[in-house]
Design a protein around this motif. Structure first.
Motif, short mmCIF file in Angstrom:
data_model
loop_
_atom_site.label_atom_id
_atom_site.label_comp_id
_atom_site.label_asym_id
_atom_site.label_seq_id
_atom_site.Cartn_x
_atom_site.Cartn_y
_atom_site.Cartn_z
N ALA A 55 0.84 -1.20 0.00
CA ALA A 55 0.00 0.00 0.00
C ALA A 55 0.87 1.25 0.00
O ALA A 55 1.90 1.27 0.67
N PRO A 56 0.46 2.27 -0.74
CA PRO A 56 1.22 3.52 -0.69
C PRO A 56 1.07 4.16 0.69
O PRO A 56 0.02 4.05 1.32
N VAL A 57 2.12 4.81 1.14
CA VAL A 57 2.07 5.53 2.42
C VAL A 57 1.60 6.94 2.12
O VAL A 57 2.21 7.66 1.33
N LEU A 58 0.49 7.30 2.76
CA LEU A 58 -0.09 8.61 2.52
C LEU A 58 0.38 9.64 3.54
O LEU A 58 0.75 9.29 4.66
N LEU A 59 0.33 10.90 3.14
CA LEU A 59 0.55 11.99 4.08
C LEU A 59 -0.49 11.86 5.18
O LEU A 59 -1.64 11.50 4.91
N GLU A 60 -0.14 12.17 6.40
CA GLU A 60 -1.09 12.01 7.50
C GLU A 60 -2.27 12.97 7.38
O GLU A 60 -3.30 12.76 8.01
N GLU A 61 -2.15 14.00 6.58
CA GLU A 61 -3.25 14.96 6.40
C GLU A 61 -4.37 14.40 5.53
O GLU A 61 -5.48 14.94 5.52
N ALA A 62 -4.09 13.33 4.80
CA ALA A 62 -5.10 12.74 3.91
C ALA A 62 -5.89 11.65 4.62
O ALA A 62 -5.32 10.83 5.35
N SER A 63 -7.18 11.67 4.41
CA SER A 63 -8.07 10.63 4.94
C SER A 63 -8.54 9.77 3.77
O SER A 63 -8.81 10.29 2.68
N VAL A 64 -8.66 8.49 4.00
CA VAL A 64 -9.10 7.58 2.95
C VAL A 64 -10.62 7.52 2.93
O VAL A 64 -11.27 7.36 3.96
N VAL A 65 -11.19 7.67 1.73
CA VAL A 65 -12.62 7.48 1.50
C VAL A 65 -12.75 6.26 0.60
O VAL A 65 -11.83 5.94 -0.15
N PRO A 66 -13.86 5.53 0.68
CA PRO A 66 -13.98 4.30 -0.12
C PRO A 66 -13.80 4.53 -1.63
O PRO A 66 -13.14 3.75 -2.29
N SER A 67 -14.37 5.60 -2.15
CA SER A 67 -14.31 5.90 -3.58
C SER A 67 -14.23 7.40 -3.78
O SER A 67 -15.07 8.15 -3.27
N GLY A 68 -13.24 7.84 -4.53
CA GLY A 68 -13.10 9.27 -4.79
C GLY A 68 -14.26 9.83 -5.59
O GLY A 68 -14.79 10.90 -5.28
N VAL A 69 -14.67 9.11 -6.62
CA VAL A 69 -15.79 9.56 -7.45
C VAL A 69 -17.07 9.62 -6.63
O VAL A 69 -17.81 10.61 -6.67
#
Length: 143
Positions: free
Chosen positions: A113-127
């Motif tokens: 998995a890519p390591v994201l910036l801590e400021e980003a939150s994961v949502v199930p689907s961007g669209v």
């Protein structure tokens, strides 16, 4: 007399709402891994905040990245990481959402998995997140 009282009350409420300032809601769509586009998206956010705050309003912004645009949030690969960190620290009204579908695709392709910036939150689907935000009254902006 009752009609006059209702009109006076309505004008008073409208004036009160104007004095407090309006809250604008904006969804920013990012789906390209082009430093110029990523910077333009963040410029749009900064300009929106400066404009609305300058007229006494406020703005809530959510930047949603998916596909190639997800690189905006990848630790060590984002050309705009410093700006994202600064914006997140400066305001609670700016959110950054990373597409879970894109993360799953990257994970499958690379094996991790890519390591994201801590400021980003994961949502199930961007669209789907962009659709949800528009259904909640957010204006849509694409740099």
């Amino acid at each position: 007399m009752k009609l006059l009282a209702t009109a006076v009350l309505a004008i008073g409420l409208a004036t009160s709402a104007m004095a407090e300032g309006m809250v604008h809601k904006v969804a920013v769509h990012v789906d390209q891994n082009d430093p110029q586009v990523l910077n333009m998206a963040l410029n749009n956010v900064a300009n929106l905040k400066a404009y609305y705050e300058g007229i006494g309003d406020s703005v809530e912004v959510e930047v949603v990245a998916y596909g190639p645009g997800l690189h905006m949030f990848i630790e060590g690969k984002s050309p705009v990481a410093d700006r994202i960190v600064d914006m997140a620290m400066a305001s609670d009204d700016v959110k950054f959402s990373a597409c879970g579908n894109t993360i799953a695709g990257m994970t499958k392709k690379t094996g991790q998995a890519p390591v994201l910036l801590e400021e980003a939150s994961v949502v199930p689907s961007g669209v789907a997140r962009l659709v949800e935000l528009q259904e909640q009254g957010y204006s849509y902006v694409r740099p």
